[in-house]
Design a protein around this motif. Structure first.
Motif, PDB file in Angstrom:
ATOM      1  N   THR A 260       4.418   4.628   9.333  1.00  0.00           N
ATOM      2  CA  THR A 260       4.802   4.301   7.996  1.00  0.00           C
ATOM      3  C   THR A 260       5.390   5.400   7.200  1.00  0.00           C
ATOM      4  OG1 THR A 260       2.716   4.248   7.193  1.00  0.00           O
ATOM      5  CG2 THR A 260       3.785   2.059   7.770  1.00  0.00           C
TER       6      THR A 260
ATOM      7  N   ARG B 135      -0.770   2.523  -0.568  1.00  0.00           N
ATOM      8  CA  ARG B 135      -0.500   1.993   0.741  1.00  0.00           C
ATOM      9  C   ARG B 135       1.106   1.891   0.990  1.00  0.00           C
ATOM     10  NH1 ARG B 135      -4.997  -0.780  -1.410  1.00  0.00           N
ATOM     11  NH2 ARG B 135      -6.431  -1.106   0.126  1.00  0.00           N
TER      12      ARG B 135
ATOM     13  N   SER C 114      -2.431   2.838   5.509  1.00  0.00           N
ATOM     14  CA  SER C 114      -1.068   2.301   5.926  1.00  0.00           C
ATOM     15  C   SER C 114      -1.112   2.423   7.575  1.00  0.00           C
ATOM     16  CB  SER C 114      -0.112   3.218   5.444  1.00  0.00           C
ATOM     17  OG  SER C 114      -0.038   3.213   4.065  1.00  0.00           O
TER      18      SER C 114
END
Length: 702
Positions: free
Chosen positions: A404, A540, A400
């Motif tokens: 995040t 992700r 990622s």
């Protein structure tokens, strides 16, 4: 757990070998137990006489791999094995732990002359004792029948084992899967039926301990939600655990089923544990009748704490009457049987603990996952996937962008894992030079290099033993260290810098990077073998610009920041939310948090956080023709009357908020597009694009 004792005389065994007993199992009571087992052994091709090297064995490396498969439960099972070997049983016995394929993984001897005989008959680590290899024996038969078994003397199928008495009991994991067998074996002349009771009791204690550990991993809020469902539901509700044991039920279920003490779900509802979990995992409803002439009842089953997608820690059962009889009536339980299965309404996926037990509208599961705010579908899908993988020992790779929340997710994975009681150790591979990173990870011996600590250092691998090691910015690790890390992941072995002694560390690895690892493998900066080794589970987290829950996330972060500063939480105006939505957020949630902290200070305690509190450079730049024009102050929240309330701003979809903010800005600017764009803090060209997307008519660009 049922128990079975198999015994026979040498004469019976000889008669079986020559075929004299075939077809007599129903005529002679002494054959009813042993003959079907011998016949099964014969059909499997097991040898009736043995040699010292009989039966397949596994090598040392394969033995390590088999033990690793039991890693989530090894500690508890090892403790139970020690308990058996230390129990006050007659001397001259050996306690064994075998896996679900009958391979002995560990042995503990109580001493005496039997130790030498145990080696002779291959009661040793790595030997296989399933029924295919050795015929009827306690380990193999306990596996075949999932029951506690005693096999005495000549009841063993292989003549070589007629001098043994073996007691074994299977151990099931919290999801009801058979994972291991505990066994005590000794000379046949010292047979004692109490030993079978002891072995079965220890196996049951092991299962109870595994359930206890598994339930402890379930968040307290989730358990509270489960108890809340039991007390809140007016209809009959019960909780069923492997292998069909009813562990909890509310008053309505107790009245309906007429039970007070322990209860089995098959006896209560006529549905087996397997059928019930299958219905829960597939999202189908079952129907049953609690009496032969009684009304039909519909069984709605919800999986609690899924394992590998094919099992559950428990099942929450809700009963719904399909007939005219009221819940106050108490039909008997005789002749209960399932009638039909049907898909769940609207074909929805089976509901699990990660969703419905917290409430259908909950955005993020409580407990370990609560810190990862948001209602974006991609974000929630990642959390659901993370929850599936958390209890396993698989390595996890987080791919990622920066900011995040990768470390938050790593900590949540640890908190929901089998090693949650162990340490969580984080290392940023991009913050240290290669030499320092090696010393930081592996530790160093005294005097290993200039500046080394006098007493040496243990390193992060040692610190993470029994817990989780989080390697952030994993792609920045130099190739030489990648080789060393690969070895640690293979067998847990490593050495400190400047030291030849081999040490070991067992940990759950979570790696993270914002780089494209596929590209790094192609250009040779990241080893492909390490990449493939790390690909146990790939998660992700979506970047903020791809998420559709910015308003909700901004309000949640602003609330937290306000609490930290001891301030009242302001609302966010629609114009400010539109300005936030226009920004590309290269720093993602971390950048959003910084922007909101600054805006909170600039708002100066105002009840509404408006555009003027946001950084001036946030979002798209102003168009060249508008840069020199003064920016008018934003109107107060109370004017005009059509200004949406904070609740409406928070609840409305982002598209609706953006369209409303554009219309309000145009109204306040008298239709002047340039002034409306400045009021919103976006470029005039951006305003034209957004208006076109929302179907809003603007004056011509000319």
């Amino acid at each position: 757990m049922g128990t079975l004792t198999l015994s026979a005389s040498p004469l019976l065994w000889e008669q079986f070998l020559v075929g004299a007993l075939d077809g007599e199992a129903g005529l002679r009571p002494e054959l009813r137990s042993i003959l079907p087992r011998w016949q099964r052994s014969r059909s499997l091709g097991a040898p009736s006489t043995g040699q010292p090297d009989e039966g397949p064995s596994v090598g040392s490396l394969a033995l390590v791999e088999r033990r690793a498969r039991l890693e989530p439960v090894w500690h508890e099972l090892g403790g139970m094995l020690e308990m058996l070997s230390a129990a006050p049983l007659p001397s001259g016995r050996v306690a064994l732990l075998a896996d679900r394929e009958g391979v002995i993984l560990a042995t503990r001897s109580s001493g005496g002359d039997f130790t030498h005989h145990a080696d002779y008959v291959r009661l040793v680590e790595g030997a296989c004792w399933d029924e295919t290899s050795r015929g009827t024996n306690a380990i193999g038969t306990a596996l075949a029948e999932s029951s506690a078994v005693a096999v005495v003397g000549p009841a063993h199928y292989a003549q070589r084992h007629h001098g043994l008495v073996c007691y074994a009991a299977p151990v099931h994991d919290p999801f009801g899967e058979l994972v291991a067998v505990l066994d005590v074996t000794g000379p046949a002349g010292a047979a004692d039926p109490l030993v079978l009771v002891a072995v079965a009791s220890v196996a049951q204690a092991a299962e109870a301990r595994l359930r206890e550990v598994a339930w402890a991993r379930v968040a307290a809020a989730a358990r509270g939600g489960l108890e809340s469902r039991l007390s809140r539901e007016e209809g009959p509700v019960l909780v069923v655990e492997p292998m069909g044991r009813v562990s909890r039920f509310n008053a309505a279920a107790r009245a309906l089923l007429g039970g007070q003490g322990p209860m089995e779900v098959e006896a209560a509802l006529g549905v087996s544990w397997r059928v019930l979990t299958d219905a829960a995992l597939r999202g189908v409803a079952l129907e049953t009748r609690l009496a032969s002439q009684g009304p039909a009842w519909r069984i709605h089953a919800e999986a609690v704490g899924t394992g590998d997608g094919s099992s559950a820690l428990a099942v929450l059962v809700r009963l719904e009457s399909s007939g005219v009889r009221s819940l106050g009536m108490t039909p008997g339980r005789a002749d209960s049987r399932p009638v039909v299965a049907e898909p769940s309404p609207e074909g929805r996926a089976p509901r699990t603990l990660s969703r419905d037990l917290w409430g259908a509208d909950t955005v993020v599961p409580p407990g370990p996952w609560a810190a990862l705010k948001g209602n974006d579908p991609q974000h929630r899908a990642t959390l659901r996937e993370a929850e599936r993988f958390a209890p396993t020992s698989l390595p996890v790779l987080l791919l990622s962008e920066t900011g995040t929340g990768k470390e938050l997710l790593a900590r949540a994975l640890h908190a929901a894992s089998a090693v949650a009681t162990g340490p969580f150790v984080a290392v940023n591979c991009g913050a240290l030079s290669p030499a320092l990173l090696e010393s930081e990870l592996f530790g160093h011996a005294p005097g290993a290099f200039t500046g080394a600590r006098v007493g040496g250092a243990e390193g992060k691998l040692a610190a993470a033993d029994g817990g989780t090691l989080f390697l952030d910015e994993l792609a920045e690790m130099p190739p030489a260290l990648q080789v060393l890390l690969l070895r640690v992941l293979e067998d847990g072995a490593y050495s400190r810098v400047g030291e030849s002694r081999v040490r070991r560390s067992r940990f759950r690895l979570v790696g993270a990077t914002c780089r494209d690892l596929d590209a790094a493998v192609r250009n040779g900066t990241f080893r492909s073998d390490l990449y493939f080794r790390l690909q146990g589970a790939v998660l992700r987290l979506p970047p903020l610009r791809e998420r559709n829950d910015l308003p909700e996330l901004a309000h949640a972060l602003l609330r937290r920041l306000s609490e930290e500063e001891g301030l009242a939480t302001p609302s966010i105006s629609a114009a400010a939310l539109t300005r936030l939505a226009a920004h590309p957020w290269p720093g993602n949630v971390r950048e959003l948090k910084t922007v909101l902290r600054l805006a909170l200070v600039r708002a100066g305690g105002a009840p509404v956080l408006d555009v003027d509190a946001l950084p001036s450079g946030l979002g798209s730049p102003l168009s060249p023709g508008a840069q020199g024009e003064p920016r008018p102050a934003a109107p107060p929240a109370s004017t005009p009357p059509s200004q949406p309330s904070a609740g409406a701003a928070a609840a409305g979809p982002l598209r609706e908020l953006e369209a409303r903010a554009i219309q309000e800005a145009l109204a306040l600017s008298g239709g002047n597009v340039a002034q409306a764009a400045r009021r919103l803090g976006i470029a005039r060209s951006t305003l034209y694009r957004m208006a076109e997307r929302f179907g809003i008519t603007l004056p011509s660009r000319a």
